[in-house]
Design a protein around this motif. Structure first.
Motif, PDB file in Angstrom:
ATOM      1  N   LEU A  23      -4.980 -36.094 -16.409  1.00 25.68           N
ATOM      2  CA  LEU A  23      -5.448 -36.936 -15.308  1.00 25.68           C
ATOM      3  C   LEU A  23      -5.946 -36.131 -14.112  1.00 25.68           C
ATOM      4  CD1 LEU A  23      -2.782 -39.794 -15.200  1.00 25.68           C
ATOM      5  CD2 LEU A  23      -5.199 -39.998 -15.789  1.00 25.68           C
ATOM      6  N   ALA A  24      -5.310 -35.007 -13.816  1.00 25.49           N
ATOM      7  CA  ALA A  24      -5.649 -34.254 -12.604  1.00 25.49           C
ATOM      8  C   ALA A  24      -7.126 -33.870 -12.541  1.00 25.49           C
ATOM      9  CB  ALA A  24      -4.748 -33.030 -12.469  1.00 25.49           C
ATOM     10  N   PRO A  25      -7.687 -33.218 -13.552  1.00 26.88           N
ATOM     11  CA  PRO A  25      -9.117 -32.871 -13.431  1.00 26.88           C
ATOM     12  C   PRO A  25     -10.031 -34.093 -13.374  1.00 26.88           C
ATOM     13  CG  PRO A  25      -8.161 -31.872 -15.413  1.00 26.88           C
ATOM     14  CD  PRO A  25      -7.099 -32.665 -14.768  1.00 26.88           C
ATOM     15  N   LEU A  26      -9.674 -35.138 -14.101  1.00 27.33           N
ATOM     16  CA  LEU A  26     -10.494 -36.353 -14.062  1.00 27.33           C
ATOM     17  C   LEU A  26     -10.490 -36.975 -12.672  1.00 27.33           C
ATOM     18  CD1 LEU A  26      -9.445 -37.984 -17.448  1.00 27.33           C
ATOM     19  CD2 LEU A  26     -11.556 -36.737 -16.938  1.00 27.33           C
ATOM     20  N   LEU A  27      -9.303 -37.054 -12.076  1.00 26.52           N
ATOM     21  CA  LEU A  27      -9.201 -37.661 -10.751  1.00 26.52           C
ATOM     22  C   LEU A  27      -9.799 -36.766  -9.665  1.00 26.52           C
ATOM     23  CD1 LEU A  27      -5.651 -39.244 -11.042  1.00 26.52           C
ATOM     24  CD2 LEU A  27      -7.865 -40.404 -11.127  1.00 26.52           C
ATOM     25  N   VAL A  28      -9.693 -35.455  -9.829  1.00 27.82           N
ATOM     26  CA  VAL A  28     -10.314 -34.543  -8.862  1.00 27.82           C
ATOM     27  C   VAL A  28     -11.831 -34.690  -8.919  1.00 27.82           C
ATOM     28  CG1 VAL A  28     -10.733 -32.106  -8.328  1.00 27.82           C
ATOM     29  CG2 VAL A  28      -8.417 -32.905  -8.742  1.00 27.82           C
ATOM     30  N   ALA A  29     -12.375 -34.801 -10.128  1.00 28.42           N
ATOM     31  CA  ALA A  29     -13.824 -34.995 -10.266  1.00 28.42           C
ATOM     32  C   ALA A  29     -14.251 -36.314  -9.621  1.00 28.42           C
ATOM     33  CB  ALA A  29     -14.224 -34.960 -11.739  1.00 28.42           C
ATOM     34  N   ALA A  30     -13.447 -37.360  -9.811  1.00 21.23           N
ATOM     35  CA  ALA A  30     -13.768 -38.651  -9.185  1.00 21.23           C
ATOM     36  C   ALA A  30     -13.684 -38.556  -7.669  1.00 21.23           C
ATOM     37  CB  ALA A  30     -12.819 -39.732  -9.709  1.00 21.23           C
ATOM     38  N   ALA A  31     -12.690 -37.825  -7.156  1.00 19.08           N
ATOM     39  CA  ALA A  31     -12.566 -37.653  -5.700  1.00 19.08           C
ATOM     40  C   ALA A  31     -13.726 -36.835  -5.147  1.00 19.08           C
ATOM     41  CB  ALA A  31     -11.235 -36.983  -5.367  1.00 19.08           C
ATOM     42  N   LEU A  32     -14.150 -35.833  -5.884  1.00 22.78           N
ATOM     43  CA  LEU A  32     -15.298 -35.026  -5.462  1.00 22.78           C
ATOM     44  C   LEU A  32     -16.557 -35.890  -5.415  1.00 22.78           C
ATOM     45  CD1 LEU A  32     -16.388 -32.213  -4.754  1.00 22.78           C
ATOM     46  CD2 LEU A  32     -16.751 -31.844  -7.198  1.00 22.78           C
ATOM     47  N   TRP A  33     -16.750 -36.702  -6.394  1.00 19.99           N
ATOM     48  CA  TRP A  33     -17.914 -37.585  -6.464  1.00 19.99           C
ATOM     49  C   TRP A  33     -17.911 -38.605  -5.317  1.00 19.99           C
ATOM     50  CZ3 TRP A  33     -22.351 -38.072  -9.122  1.00 19.99           C
ATOM     51  CH2 TRP A  33     -22.994 -39.303  -9.096  1.00 19.99           C
ATOM     52  N   GLU A  34     -16.738 -39.173  -5.060  1.00 18.55           N
ATOM     53  CA  GLU A  34     -16.654 -40.275  -4.101  1.00 18.55           C
ATOM     54  C   GLU A  34     -16.498 -39.808  -2.644  1.00 18.55           C
ATOM     55  OE1 GLU A  34     -16.722 -44.137  -2.776  1.00 18.55           O
ATOM     56  OE2 GLU A  34     -17.096 -43.457  -4.822  1.00 18.55           O
ATOM     57  N   PHE A  35     -15.699 -38.756  -2.415  1.00 16.25           N
ATOM     58  CA  PHE A  35     -15.330 -38.410  -1.035  1.00 16.25           C
ATOM     59  C   PHE A  35     -15.856 -37.064  -0.550  1.00 16.25           C
ATOM     60  CE2 PHE A  35     -11.909 -41.174  -2.657  1.00 16.25           C
ATOM     61  CZ  PHE A  35     -12.111 -42.249  -1.815  1.00 16.25           C
ATOM     62  N   GLY A  36     -16.300 -36.208  -1.425  1.00 19.42           N
ATOM     63  CA  GLY A  36     -16.813 -34.916  -1.003  1.00 19.42           C
ATOM     64  C   GLY A  36     -15.848 -33.776  -1.296  1.00 19.42           C
TER      65      GLY A  36
END
Length: 148
Positions: A35-48
């Motif tokens: 989950l960690a890399p998936l959620l980090v990628a989503a956070a990068l996409w959404e929040f910077g």
């Protein structure tokens, strides 16, 4: 009498279920690693970048914290049961408290360097909650479909 319910559990049926549920902590750790890399990628996409970096650090702290907590609990259990290889009580308590000191230190560093990353750090600390939720869904699936 065939009408009476069985009072003793069936040992042949209990063994697979016991093996399945005893692996829950390992599966939670695996869920966290996925989950960690998936959620980090989503956070990068959404929040910077900065909030995603804080989130990644929070996930890393949460993973290490989870691993250390497992070791501390195992140490407490060994000490309580009087195992021959039990750790010292002071060492167990020191490692238990060290986890919180390191989390506070990381939060302080992030707050001074980039306050925008603090929200990401705090969100990343909830990684075990997401992993436990995944484990609960997997156990429900195993119970309903596989009959474990």
């Amino acid at each position: 009498m065939p009408d009476q319910p069985q009072t003793e559990p069936n040992p042949a049926r209990a063994a697979p279920a016991e093996d399945f549920y005893s692996g829950a902590l390992h599966r939670i750790g695996c869920f966290m690693a996925v989950l960690a890399p998936l959620l980090v990628a989503a956070a990068l996409w959404e929040f910077g970048l900065r909030p995603a970096a804080g989130f990644a650090l929070g996930c890393a702290i949460a993973y290490v914290n989870f691993h250390w907590l497992k070791r501390v609990i195992a140490g407490f259990v060994d000490r309580a049961t009087g195992a021959a290889t039990s750790q010292s009580g002071q060492g167990i308590v020191f490692r238990f408290l060290l986890r919180y000191v390191l989390m506070a230190l990381a939060a302080y560093v992030i707050l001074t360097v980039s306050p925008a990353s603090l929200n990401g750090l705090l969100a990343g600390l909830f990684l075990p909650v997401a992993a436990i939720g995944c484990e609960a869904v997997y156990e429900l699936y195993a119970a309903l479909v596989r009959g474990v």
